[in-house]
Design an enzyme around this catalytic site. Structure first.
Site, PDB file in Angstrom:
ATOM      1  N   SER A  38       0.815  -1.206   0.000  1.00 39.41           N
ATOM      2  CA  SER A  38       0.000   0.000   0.000  1.00 39.41           C
ATOM      3  C   SER A  38       0.856   1.266   0.000  1.00 39.41           C
ATOM      4  CB  SER A  38      -0.966  -0.025   1.186  1.00 39.41           C
ATOM      5  OG  SER A  38      -1.922   0.998   1.068  1.00 39.41           O
ATOM      6  N   GLU A  57     -12.313   4.580   7.541  1.00 41.45           N
ATOM      7  CA  GLU A  57     -11.339   4.681   8.625  1.00 41.45           C
ATOM      8  C   GLU A  57     -10.608   6.005   8.440  1.00 41.45           C
ATOM      9  OE1 GLU A  57      -8.771   1.297   8.342  1.00 41.45           O
ATOM     10  OE2 GLU A  57      -7.925   1.891   6.414  1.00 41.45           O
ATOM     11  N   LYS A  78     -11.650  -0.829   1.461  1.00 42.45           N
ATOM     12  CA  LYS A  78     -11.564   0.584   1.088  1.00 42.45           C
ATOM     13  C   LYS A  78     -11.157   0.699  -0.373  1.00 42.45           C
ATOM     14  CE  LYS A  78      -7.031   0.951   3.368  1.00 42.45           C
ATOM     15  NZ  LYS A  78      -7.031  -0.259   4.223  1.00 42.45           N
TER      16      LYS A  78
END
Length: 622
Positions: free
Chosen positions: A175, A434, A448
């Site tokens: 990520s 979040e 997400k």
């Protein structure tokens, strides 16, 4: 250590079995040198051995990665606790063993594999290569594998798992982590990330399957096996079609004069965000040319995390000024998170926090639901979700508008699992988030998704433009209606796990053994919840409603003045994070006063509970 453990090794290396003089380490070194077929990582271990670097060898070889909030994640390089060819093969062998136990139809339904654009030359390690090895292990056992033929956004993997009815999937990504890292993110048949007990059971199976099988290294299988399929075109088409479900003003988007700049942060996002904007009826967003194409070195940013704010968005903001674009959208390298900046009337840029964007998304998704709902739709069946360290603004909106709000533990894996449960019970989840800029509009993906969020933000901005409002002005309206929620989130770096443990243990034994603090500086504490131990002073039975999570540290303090503050360790990085928020009622509109109170409380929290000087904590760099 078995015979031949030292073969292939340089002749001036010590002979087996007396490699280091430490029997446990000798065994681990011998296993590595027998099993690793990557010349670069094998050489790294040989060099450490030759130079007598026993401590580093022990650090690399005598422990294993565990599942955190985003799967397995570590630095790339040699060693059983690093991400590399061998540990990915071992992880996939363990995964196969566990899936074989759970699914009798594993060899009919198959497995999804995706990857981002990370890589490290010194270890001959790249996300694409690791994905091929993941596929090879499963193909060698007769499991059909849906291996994407090019890099994809992380949300494409959970989406594909659901759409193709696969038993599970893996995304090779770290990520927004630093360039040295990579990861192995696992999704279950539900399309949500794995939670307990799957993570623990998979780790057990990995421990039982550490020696590579004969064909596990055969990455050519991805080119020759009839069981390998490429889902790229099919999944991309289906995803873009599903995206229409959260587009509510396409005609307006087609006509807007607003211009948008998009940066993909040297990652996977460019092509997919361009397509998403097209689906929504927009002209393509203007890409930041220096950051448009994949670059595993992330060479134009000090860190590839758009959450760091204006300092890492410099190229985007300058391009937007030049192009007269008012809104910048930034997807992180695997395109599952989204940062947004907007040019203000005074010529300055506002970079929205995750909590501020969530206030806008919450307002928008509920407003669009109201406009489009069927006559018999019941607002009580509508839900929004947030992790417990995120802003309570959705709770305030839900309270006023009559829909349901729920909190989960930190990590989108908990949100994804809860969405699945709610949907199975006939509920509709409009929005989840979040605070670390992770957003999910709708439910066609259960993780997400920065790609869909970017398109929704653009539509929101275009809609507000027709009412002569900016995103920032609308945010103020949301706070005026539902109450100001002013939050601050930051972190300290700490590379010493015992220090981190001591900080939290001190809080559990503050005034005397097994006694939590009653105040923090001048601020009285009303309630304390400790997710690590399962304690919650606000409950009659003193037990936390959220599940206990022994493997991570997390304590939440609710103060008499209405502030909520949480201290927790990161699941993916060596950080102690703090989250603090003042939750005011709509009649409290003196934001300067609220901000001052919040600042004083955070200062007290840091000084009294974290003690950075004493504990050698490194402040987050500005």
């Amino acid at each position: 250590m078995g015979d031949g453990a030292g073969e292939d090794m340089n002749s001036n290396l010590p002979c087996a079995p007396y490699l280091t003089g430490d029997p446990q380490l000798d065994t681990a070194v011998g296993q590595w040198l027998r099993w690793d077929k990557n010349p670069k990582t094998k050489e790294q271990i040989e060099n450490l051995l030759r130079n007598g670097m026993n401590k580093e060898l022990r650090d690399r070889l005598c422990c294993r990665m565990t599942f955190g909030t985003a799967g397995l994640r570590s630095a790339m390089g040699a060693g059983f606790c690093y991400i590399n060819d061998l540990t990915v093969i071992q992880s996939t062998q363990g995964m196969y063993k566990y899936l074989e136990r759970c699914f009798s139809d594993l060899k009919q339904r198959g497995f999804v594999v995706g990857y981002d654009t990370r890589g490290q030359v010194t270890s001959s390690c790249s996300s694409q290569r690791l994905a091929k090895l993941t596929a090879a292990v499963l193909l060698s056992k007769g499991v059909p594998v849906y291996l994407f033929s090019r890099y994809v956004p992380t949300p494409f993997v959970p989406y594909a798992v659901q759409e193709l009815k696969a038993v599970a999937g893996v995304m090779i990504t770290a990520s927004h982590n630093r360039k040295e890292d990579n990861g192995y993110k696992v999704y279950w048949e539900t399309g949500a990330q794995i939670t307990s007990p799957h993570d623990k059971e998979i780790l057990k199976c990995i421990e039982e399957s550490v020696e590579p099988w004969i064909d596990s290294w055969n990455e050519n299988l991805v080119d020759t096996s009839p069981l390998k399929r490429d889902p790229l075109q099919d999944i991309c088409t289906r995803y873009m079609e599903d995206l229409k479900k959260i587009c509510f003003h396409r005609e307006l988007n087609l006509q807007t004069s607003l211009k948008f700049v998009h940066t993909s942060f040297h990652g996977v996002g460019h092509d997919y965000v361009q397509l998403a904007f097209k689906v929504f009826g927009f002209k393509p967003p203007i890409p930041v040319p220096e950051q448009q194409d994949p670059d595993p070195d992330f060479s134009t940013v000090k860190c590839p995390n758009p959450e760091e704010g204006e300092s890492v968005l410099e190229l985007s903001l300058r391009l937007a000024e030049k192009e007269n674009a008012r809104v910048v959208v930034a997807t992180d390298p695997d395109a599952d998170r989204l940062a947004v900046a907007e040019l203000q009337g005074d010529g300055r840029w506002k970079v929205f926090t995750g909590n501020e964007l969530a206030a806008l998304f919450g307002w928008w998704m509920f407003d669009c639901w109201k406009e489009n709902k069927s006559q018999n739709a019941d607002v009580k069946n509508i839900y929004m979700l947030a992790t417990t360290v995120s802003s309570k603004i959705l709770k305030a909106i839900a309270h006023k508008e009559g829909f349901q709000f729920e909190e989960t533990l930190p990590g989108f894996k908990w949100i994804g699992s809860r969405i699945k449960e709610l949907m199975e019970n006939g509920k509709e989840v409009l929005f989840s988030f979040e605070e670390s800029i992770g957003f999910l509009c709708g439910t066609f993906v259960l993780d997400k998704d920065g790609v869909s969020a970017a398109a929704v933000v653009a539509e929101m901005a275009a809609y507000l433009e027709t009412r002569n409002l900016t995103l920032a002005q609308q945010l103020t309206k949301v706070y005026e209606r539902y109450g100001y929620h002013i939050s601050k989130t930051s972190y300290f770096l700490c590379y010493d796990p015992p220090t981190i443990k001591n900080i939290f243990e001190r809080l559990r034994n503050f005034h005397s053994p097994k006694e939590y603090p009653k105040y923090c500086g001048a601020f009285d504490i009303l309630h304390i919840r400790d997710i690590t131990t399962g304690y919650d002073s606000s409950q009659l039975n003193q037990k936390s409603v959220l599940p206990m999570s022994k493997n991570s540290q997390m304590i939440t303090f609710t103060f008499q003045n209405g502030c909520v503050a949480t201290l927790r360790t990161s699941g993916t990085e060596p950080k102690i994070k703090y989250y603090a928020e003042m939750c005011a009622s709509p009649d409290q509109s003196d934001t300067a006063l609220l901000e001052e109170e919040l600042k004083k409380l955070i200062d007290a929290l840091i000084e009294n509970f974290l003690e950075p000087s004493k504990n050698g904590l490194i402040w987050r760099s500005a």
